[in-house]
Design a protein around this motif. Structure first.
Motif, short mmCIF file in Angstrom:
data_model
loop_
_atom_site.label_atom_id
_atom_site.label_comp_id
_atom_site.label_asym_id
_atom_site.label_seq_id
_atom_site.Cartn_x
_atom_site.Cartn_y
_atom_site.Cartn_z
N GLY A 1 0.71 -1.16 0.11
CA GLY A 1 0.04 0.51 0.02
C GLY A 1 1.60 1.18 0.25
O GLY A 1 0.97 2.40 -0.69
N SER A 2 1.87 1.31 0.91
CA SER A 2 2.99 2.75 0.61
C SER A 2 3.37 2.84 -0.61
O SER A 2 3.35 3.76 -0.33
CB SER A 2 3.51 2.25 1.96
OG SER A 2 3.44 1.74 2.80
N ALA A 3 4.08 1.35 -1.36
CA ALA A 3 4.50 1.60 -2.75
C ALA A 3 2.94 2.52 -3.55
O ALA A 3 3.31 3.11 -3.86
CB ALA A 3 5.28 -0.39 -2.93
N ALA A 4 2.06 2.00 -3.01
CA ALA A 4 1.49 2.72 -4.52
C ALA A 4 1.57 3.83 -4.14
O ALA A 4 1.28 4.48 -4.94
CB ALA A 4 0.03 1.17 -4.90
N VAL A 26 -3.00 12.40 -0.42
CA VAL A 26 -2.19 11.88 -0.14
C VAL A 26 -2.03 11.82 1.68
O VAL A 26 -1.72 11.01 2.33
CB VAL A 26 -1.01 14.01 0.10
CG1 VAL A 26 -0.23 13.75 1.21
CG2 VAL A 26 -0.73 13.49 -1.12
N THR A 27 -3.46 12.66 2.68
CA THR A 27 -4.06 12.59 3.63
C THR A 27 -4.40 10.92 4.05
O THR A 27 -3.98 10.04 4.62
CB THR A 27 -4.77 13.50 4.70
OG1 THR A 27 -4.41 14.54 3.95
CG2 THR A 27 -5.53 12.93 5.92
N VAL A 28 -4.86 9.59 3.13
CA VAL A 28 -4.85 8.97 3.30
C VAL A 28 -4.64 8.09 3.52
O VAL A 28 -4.25 6.83 3.82
CB VAL A 28 -6.73 8.53 2.51
CG1 VAL A 28 -6.52 6.84 1.29
CG2 VAL A 28 -7.74 9.21 2.09
N CYS A 29 -2.72 8.19 2.14
CA CYS A 29 -2.20 7.08 2.18
C CYS A 29 -1.34 7.26 3.50
O CYS A 29 -0.57 6.56 3.84
CB CYS A 29 -1.17 7.40 0.74
SG CYS A 29 -1.70 7.18 0.12
N GLN A 30 -1.42 8.74 4.35
CA GLN A 30 -0.89 8.49 5.68
C GLN A 30 -1.66 7.93 6.57
O GLN A 30 -0.78 8.29 8.15
CB GLN A 30 -0.16 9.75 5.84
CG GLN A 30 1.50 10.24 5.08
CD GLN A 30 1.24 11.43 4.37
OE1 GLN A 30 0.66 12.55 5.33
NE2 GLN A 30 2.29 12.21 4.04
N THR A 31 -3.14 7.36 6.70
CA THR A 31 -4.07 7.68 7.65
C THR A 31 -3.56 5.68 8.15
O THR A 31 -3.43 4.91 6.98
CB THR A 31 -5.15 7.75 8.00
OG1 THR A 31 -5.59 8.97 6.27
CG2 THR A 31 -5.95 6.82 8.69
N PRO A 32 -3.27 6.08 9.56
CA PRO A 32 -3.17 4.19 9.84
C PRO A 32 -4.34 3.76 9.36
O PRO A 32 -5.51 4.09 9.76
CB PRO A 32 -2.69 4.77 11.25
CG PRO A 32 -1.99 5.38 11.44
CD PRO A 32 -3.00 6.89 10.38
N ALA A 33 -4.47 2.42 9.73
CA ALA A 33 -5.70 1.67 9.33
C ALA A 33 -6.63 1.24 10.35
O ALA A 33 -7.46 1.61 10.82
CB ALA A 33 -5.64 0.17 9.20
N PHE A 55 -10.38 3.81 -4.19
CA PHE A 55 -9.19 3.94 -3.39
C PHE A 55 -9.55 4.16 -1.28
O PHE A 55 -8.43 4.06 -1.06
CB PHE A 55 -8.28 5.06 -3.98
CG PHE A 55 -7.00 5.92 -3.48
CD1 PHE A 55 -6.70 6.21 -3.00
CD2 PHE A 55 -5.83 4.92 -4.18
CE1 PHE A 55 -4.78 6.97 -2.33
CE2 PHE A 55 -4.23 4.78 -3.75
CZ PHE A 55 -4.55 5.83 -3.10
N ILE A 56 -10.23 5.21 -1.34
CA ILE A 56 -9.82 5.69 -0.16
C ILE A 56 -11.83 4.60 1.00
O ILE A 56 -11.84 4.19 1.74
CB ILE A 56 -10.50 6.82 -0.47
CG1 ILE A 56 -9.74 7.65 -0.44
CG2 ILE A 56 -10.88 7.43 1.17
CD1 ILE A 56 -10.11 9.37 -0.76
N ILE A 57 -12.45 4.62 0.09
CA ILE A 57 -14.24 4.24 0.80
C ILE A 57 -13.83 2.50 0.59
O ILE A 57 -14.22 1.72 1.82
CB ILE A 57 -15.29 4.55 -0.30
CG1 ILE A 57 -15.54 6.53 0.13
CG2 ILE A 57 -16.86 4.15 0.73
CD1 ILE A 57 -16.02 6.96 1.40
#
Lengths: 355, 376
Positions: free
Chosen positions: A10-13, A81-88, A240-242
């Protein structure tokens, strides 16, 4: 370290997407916006010059749309960018679950939303695969038992083939074998369905987002292609988000369902059947004298739990089909809302037919 | 001498590296954790983070010790942020004389008010749901969910008993029906198949097991849904749905989650309890469907005389067993499964879907729920 290997996709994507946005899409979108602005300005001037109110009105509405596109682009990129940095794990802070319930669905602290969703679906697929193994074990066992034959001597001369009775001690197993065919088919459906949802998640992060978000941003800045851009952005953003957020959410709940009972754990692998069906074992059984037949005990050494095995197919269906379908329905509902917000009416209800 | 010093050092380094390298699970376990090598690794390393994720310990408690209350503050914050955004939108619409934007901001503000009301009355909704749940329960000491679960567990227990009875009877009949006798004297031999008439009994068993298997799987699915609705619906889906409902672009998903949480917590168990009480009153008027009668039912043992060449006694024996099966055993069992299991389940799921469709529209989610209907 295995955790870094696993929680990296996920981080790489995200890194790829953000670097593409920074290096390519920002400049291209800016250029497209400037060009559109020039076209709008030119058409406004022409409209005023030739006194054409339609052209003037079109220019004004396109100017507003251009302004909205610019705001949307900034907002969408900020959101990505925010979602990519949000922990699950932050998903759990938006719910009322207690800490020990969160611990039961353990997620590493650094796992992103995508990683959390991937872990949830992988666990579901792993569970449905185990259920599939158990149903297959039973079917294999029934096939072996059905083929079992017995010869009972009529008298002590039977060794010379004089008289006796042949029978199939496990012929009655054929009746329950058909019910396990149903359970096996149901488990296959659940397994393939969970793999389907996993592929959807992987595609969303590695294909859909990388293609549709940048293209959508670009295309939405251009007149007459705004509808296409809206469609791309709505679909890509929701998947990507929901979609991962809902999958992570359902993962907290289904984690408690994804447990094989201890009584059925030994039947997840074929080792006992292979051992029981080996030539040495069958040869040994062939010369049993007496009424008892021990093959069934060798194949089911920990007991027969046919009802529990059948019931597992139902649990696998709920975990592998029902809840991911609910997540997909929520995603489709959001696509419609985002499409409306961006100015288009999008109906993706047909996509649910792939379920 | 140098080799003597170097060799143990190299061996120690090699062992150290090798030990470290085997302390991690094989890389392919990440994608295929079900493989035997991965399970073998986790049997020896239960504390590895990978193993904890995929093979958690059994018996973990699902009862929340203390509920997380931070989500309320986050929801209020989201509400304030959404309000500020709408105010900004309204101001832009007013400044540039854009009636569409003003209308959008006004409509969204009404939705935020509804979300704020639901949020403010969240605790009351939970308490109301609990009191309705206990009020509708046959056993008022238990909640509706627990009552529904006890009904499903009882039906599962009876199903297991019926399954076991039919299995032992099927084993007996199958074994008897497969008997064939052989006799030879000098060069004359005869083959007698006097038990063929018992083979006709296997077909009803096969059909019965298919129905029972479907019933058991359905009961297990229903049990999973009821456990979810009891333990997770109101603490997981409802708060997250409220959060998503704050924003226009996630209102659809939020509405669906809120609707599903309420329907799963109230409608699903209520349907199960209501349908079961209706069916139970019908069952009471038929004593052969009585639970004790079902559990204690004894199916006639089959016996075939494999040497009886004329077969008349064997055939009449098989026919009498068939009559018993249809009238007293399989017929009764199938009636029980079709009425008490299948009908209750289908009614409960259809009630859930119908109420979900209505409530999700009310909560602001326009979703086509036909996919879930098809799953039934």
């Amino acid at each position: 370290m295995p955790s870094n290997l696993f929680y990296g996709e996920g981080s790489a994507a995200c890194v790829n997407l953000i670097s593409m946005i920074n290096s390519d899409i920002y400049p291209m979108t800016a250029v497209a916006g400037v060009l559109t602005g020039l076209v709008v300005a030119a058409s406004y001037m022409v409209g005023e010059a030739i006194n054409n109110p339609k052209l003037v009105t079109w220019s004004k509405s396109e100017l507003i749309q251009l302004f909205i596109s610019a705001i949307s682009a900034i907002f969408i990129i900020y959101l990505v960018v925010t979602v990519c940095q949000t922990p699950a794990l932050d998903v759990s802070t938006l719910t009322a679950v207690s800490s020990n319930q969160v611990d039961n669905a353990p997620l590493p602290v650094f796992a992103t939303l995508f990683d959390g969703a991937q872990l949830s679906i992988l666990k579901t697929a792993n569970f449905t695969h185990s259920v599939l193994n158990i149903e297959r074990y039973h079917l294999s066992a029934f096939n072996m038992l059905e083929a079992r034959g017995r010869w009972e001597c009529g008298d002590h001369l039977c060794i010379f083939g004089s008289n006796g009775v042949s029978s199939s001690p496990y012929a009655g197993i054929t009746t329950i074998s058909s019910s396990f065919n149903f359970a096996f088919n149901s488990a296959i459906l659940s397994y393939i369905s969970s793999l389907n949802y996993l592929f959807l998640l992987l595609f969303a992060y590695n294909g859909l987002a990388l293609f549709m978000i940048p293209i959508g941003l670009l295309v939405r800045s251009v007149p007459y292609l705004r509808g296409l851009g809206t469609l791309f952005l709505s679909v890509a953003l929701c998947f990507f988000i929901i979609y991962p957020a809902l999958i992570t959410l359902t993962g907290f709940a289904t984690n408690s369902m994804l447990k094989i009972p201890n009584s059925l754990k030994p039947y997840q692998s074929e080792s006992k059947i292979i051992e029981a069906g080996s030539p040495g074992s069958v040869f040994q059984e062939s010369f049993d004298f007496g009424e008892d037949d021990y093959l069934s005990d060798k194949i089911f050494p920990d007991g027969q739990y046919f009802s529990e095995a059948l019931g597992l197919a139902g649990s696998a269906f709920i975990a592998g089909v029902f809840f991911p379908t609910l997540a997909l329905l929520g995603t489709i509902a959001s696509i419609r809302q985002i499409g409306r917000l961006l100015g288009e009416e999008i109906d993706l209800s047909r996509i649910i037919q792939m379920v | 001498m140098k080799i003597g010093i170097k060799l143990p050092i190299m061996l120690a380094v090699f062992l150290l590296l090798f030990t470290n390298s085997i302390a991690a699970p094989p890389p392919f376990c990440i994608q295929q954790p079900g493989l035997q090598e991965c399970k073998n690794f986790c049997n020896g390393n239960p504390d590895d983070s990978f193993c904890k994720n995929f093979y958690p310990e059994e018996g973990a408690s699902q009862i929340p010790a203390t509920q997380n209350k931070d989500w309320i503050y986050l929801n209020v914050l989201a509400l304030l942020v959404a309000t500020l955004l709408l105010v900004a939108l309204f101001m832009i619409g007013h400044s540039f004389n854009l009636p569409d934007l003003k209308f959008l901001a006004t409509e969204e503000f009404y939705q935020l008010i509804i979300t704020a009301i639901i949020l403010g009355s969240f605790t009351s909704i939970i308490a109301f749901g609990d009191s309705v749940s206990k009020g509708l329960s046959p056993d008022t000491s238990l909640s509706l969910n627990d009552n529904a679960l006890s009904i499903v567990n009882k039906n599962l227990e009876i199903s297991n008993v019926i399954n076991s009875q039919l299995l032992s009877s099927s084993d007996n009949i199958g074994s008897e029906s497969s008997k064939a006798a052989f006799c030879s004297f000098i060069s004359i031999s005869i083959n007698i198949n006097a038990c063929g008439s018992f083979r006709m009994l296997l077909q009803p068993y096969s059909l019965a097991f298919q129905i029972i298997a479907t019933g058991i799987a359905e009961l297990s699915s229903l049990k999973s849904l009821l456990i979810f609705s009891r333990d997770w619906a109101l603490v997981l889906f409802l708060p997250f749905g409220l959060f998503l409902r704050n924003f226009q672009f996630t209102r659809g998903a939020g509405g669906l989650l809120i609707a599903f949480a309420i329907c799963a917590y109230l409608i699903l168990p209520a349907s199960v309890v209501f349908m079961d009480s209706m069916v139970s009153s019908f069952v009471k008027s038929n004593p052969e469907l009585n639970e004790d009668n079902l559990k204690s039912s004894k199916i006639t043992q089959a016996y075939c005389n494999e040497w009886l060449a004329e077969g008349e006694d064997n055939a009449s024996n098989a026919v009498s067993i068939l009559d018993d099966l249809v009238d007293k055993q399989i017929g009764v069992y199938m009636f029980y499964f079709l009425i008490k299991v299948n009908l209750v389940l289908i009614s409960a799921i259809l009630s859930l879907i119908t109420s979900l469709r209505f409530l999700s529209g009310l909560a602001g989610a326009e979703v086509d729920l036909s996919a879930i209907s098809r799953l039934v």
